[in-house]
Design an enzyme around this catalytic site. Structure first.
Site, PDB file in Angstrom:
ATOM      1  N   ASN A   9      17.794  29.796  -6.897  1.00  0.00           N
ATOM      2  CA  ASN A   9      18.113  28.718  -7.960  1.00  0.00           C
ATOM      3  C   ASN A   9      16.981  27.878  -7.964  1.00  0.00           C
ATOM      4  OD1 ASN A   9      19.239  26.692  -9.202  1.00  0.00           O
ATOM      5  ND2 ASN A   9      21.006  26.239  -7.467  1.00  0.00           N
ATOM      6  N   LYS A  11      16.694  24.949  -9.749  1.00  0.00           N
ATOM      7  CA  LYS A  11      17.386  23.835 -10.221  1.00  0.00           C
ATOM      8  C   LYS A  11      16.408  23.300 -11.284  1.00  0.00           C
ATOM      9  CE  LYS A  11      19.152  23.424  -5.746  1.00  0.00           C
ATOM     10  NZ  LYS A  11      19.953  22.696  -4.677  1.00  0.00           N
ATOM     11  N   HIS A  96      28.542  25.240  -9.097  1.00  0.00           N
ATOM     12  CA  HIS A  96      27.763  24.683  -8.118  1.00  0.00           C
ATOM     13  C   HIS A  96      27.886  23.175  -7.793  1.00  0.00           C
ATOM     14  CE1 HIS A  96      23.865  23.087  -6.217  1.00  0.00           C
ATOM     15  NE2 HIS A  96      23.536  24.466  -5.995  1.00  0.00           N
ATOM     16  N   GLY A 174      20.265  21.235   0.023  1.00  0.00           N
ATOM     17  CA  GLY A 174      19.054  20.532  -0.097  1.00  0.00           C
ATOM     18  C   GLY A 174      18.768  19.312   1.138  1.00  0.00           C
ATOM     19  N   SER A 213      20.137  25.104   2.562  1.00  0.00           N
ATOM     20  CA  SER A 213      18.914  25.009   3.052  1.00  0.00           C
ATOM     21  C   SER A 213      18.470  26.238   3.922  1.00  0.00           C
ATOM     22  CB  SER A 213      19.080  23.710   4.174  1.00  0.00           C
ATOM     23  OG  SER A 213      19.068  22.617   3.611  1.00  0.00           O
TER      24      SER A 213
HETATM   25  P1  PGA Z   1      19.092  24.461  -0.934  1.00  0.00           P
HETATM   26  O1  PGA Z   1      19.972  24.672  -2.179  1.00  0.00           O
HETATM   27  O2  PGA Z   1      18.556  25.871  -0.537  1.00  0.00           O
HETATM   28  O3  PGA Z   1      17.775  23.547  -1.541  1.00  0.00           O
HETATM   29  O4  PGA Z   1      19.612  23.950   0.105  1.00  0.00           O
HETATM   30  C1  PGA Z   1      20.994  25.840  -2.381  1.00  0.00           C
HETATM   31  C2  PGA Z   1      21.582  25.556  -3.540  1.00  0.00           C
HETATM   32  O5  PGA Z   1      21.879  24.606  -4.206  1.00  0.00           O
HETATM   33  O6  PGA Z   1      22.242  26.790  -4.343  1.00  0.00           O
END
Ligand code: PGA
Length: 270
Positions: A9, A11, A96, A174, A213
């Site tokens: 993802n 983002k 999400h 995140g 994460s």
């Molecule tokens: P992240 O995000 O791996 O940066 O924690 C995961 C997600 O939002 O799907």
């Protein structure tokens, strides 16, 4: 057997230039195991066309990060499921936590978006997960069940066949803080049991992935449980070494006898 899947993802990140460099590097690194697991990349809407072309026939699928709950018409700024299907998207993230918290998308909105995705023949990746406060109050299972229930009430249990559930604790997204393998295992098991109670076979056939994460260093530990069918990866999907390292860790969980496995598209209704 459920075939593991790794979904990136991106983002709201990327550029025409950096996307090209990233995809080329990822494709070179995943070659040894890309048939062992399913993989998908979800770029921002404007880059779907570019990423579709770069992925070509590699077997890595295209996904989108969200979809409108409306079919078409006067919805300025929205993107319909028909458009995403036409662009070649196979997967669409829905519910999400960033959509739920920053853009106030409710359980009902999520259920309506889920309906659009299914109507256009794509695979919803339904994100569920609790906030830190809810976890501390011991309400994790209640929250994820409420989020699942809203989608099932609106779409019926048959619509859940073939969808993917992503368990993403909000406090782990995140933040660099991952859920422990025990916490992941416990919640995945609860989700599976909940689905199984809704329709026989649904728990066993639905792929449940973990997000929050995940990186190349913690992936093997997070994926070791048979309850975990893969990952939804944000930050680490923007780095070729990290993303391919996570993919390699996931492919390592697949034994020789499993490699012909696939997701089940239907299950017996109660
Ligand atoms: P992240 O995000 O791996 O940066 O924690 C995961 C997600 O939002 O799907």
């Amino acid at each position: 057997m459920r075939k593991p899947i790794l979904i990136g993802n991106w983002k709201m990140n990327g550029s025409l230039h950096s996307n090209q460099a990233l995809i080329v590097r990822v494709l070179a690194r995943i070659r040894p195991f890309c048939k062992t697991i399913d993989m998908a990349i979800c770029p921002p809407f404007p880059y779907l066309f570019q990423v579709r072309d770069l992925l070509g026939y590699t077997g890595v699928a295209l996904g989108a990060q969200n979809v409108s709950c409306a079919t078409s018409g006067a919805h300025t700024g929205e993107v319909s499921a028909t458009m995403l299907a036409e662009m070649g998207c196979r997967y669409v993230l829905v519910g999400h936590s960033e959509r739920r918290s920053l853009y106030h998308e409710s359980d009902n909105d999520t259920a309506a978006r889920f309906r659009q995705i299914k109507a256009c023949g794509m695979v919803p990746v339904l994100c569920v997960g609790e906030t830190l406060k809810e976890r501390e109050q011991g309400r994790t299972e209640e929250v994820v069940e409420r989020q699942l229930r809203a989608v099932i009430d609106e779409n019926g249990m048959a619509a859940v066949a073939g969808c993917i559930v992503a368990y993403e604790p909000v406090w782990a997204i995140g933040t660099g803080r991952t859920a422990t393998p025990d916490q992941v295992n416990e919640t995945h098991r609860a989700i599976r049991q909940f689905l199984e109670n809704c329709a026989a076979g649904a728990g066993q056939s639905t792929r449940i992935v973990y997000g929050g994460s995940v990186n190349a260093a913690n992936a093997a530990e997070l994926f070791q449980s048979p309850e975990v069918d893969g990952g939804l990866v944000g930050g680490a999907s923007l780095k070729a070494d990290e993303f391919s390292g996570i993919g390699a860790a996931l492919a390592n969980t697949v034994t020789q006898t499993d490699s012909s496995c696939d997701a089940v598209d239907s299950f017996q209704m109660e």
